[in-house]
Design an enzyme around this catalytic site. Structure first.
Site, PDB file in Angstrom:
ATOM      1  N   HIS A   1       0.787  -1.233   0.000  1.00 59.07           N
ATOM      2  CA  HIS A   1       0.000   0.000   0.000  1.00 59.07           C
ATOM      3  C   HIS A   1       0.820   1.283   0.000  1.00 59.07           C
ATOM      4  CE1 HIS A   1      -3.285  -2.741   0.680  1.00 59.07           C
ATOM      5  NE2 HIS A   1      -2.725  -3.150   1.792  1.00 59.07           N
TER       6      HIS A   1
ATOM      7  N   TYR B   1       3.884   1.882   1.110  1.00 56.99           N
ATOM      8  CA  TYR B   1       4.965   2.050   2.078  1.00 56.99           C
ATOM      9  C   TYR B   1       6.306   1.935   1.357  1.00 56.99           C
ATOM     10  CZ  TYR B   1       1.655   1.818   5.927  1.00 56.99           C
ATOM     11  OH  TYR B   1       0.636   2.088   6.796  1.00 56.99           O
TER      12      TYR B   1
END
Length: 90
Positions: A38, A40
């Site tokens: 997601h 990161y």
């Protein structure tokens, strides 16, 4: 303006993961999880659309995975802590 991290900055971030694991152990926890999804930072290294590096952290799939694999190496985590740790997917 976004820019590619310098190798020394990458090394510092990897050390930060290990130091965070040590703090978790001192707080009484028995495991760690590295989130690599997601958007990161680990996911950004793995994404060929975002990772335009031309060094050992970019280009081939193996190189793009290097950041996460170095974070998960035993010496990165176990040298500072006895916590259970692992890498995988949900």
């Amino acid at each position: 303006m976004p820019r590619a991290l310098q190798i020394a900055e990458i090394d510092e971030i990897i050390d930060g993961y290990a130091q965070a694991a040590l703090r978790l152990q001192k707080a009484g926890l028995d495991g760690v999880e590295i989130v690599a999804s997601h958007g990161y930072l680990p996911a950004q290294f793995m994404n060929p659309s975002l990772n335009l590096r031309e060094d050992e952290y970019g280009g081939t799939p193996e190189n793009r995975l290097r950041f996460l694999s170095v974070c998960c190496r035993p010496y990165a985590m176990r040298s500072t802590t006895t916590l259970w740790w692992g890498c995988g997917s949900h």
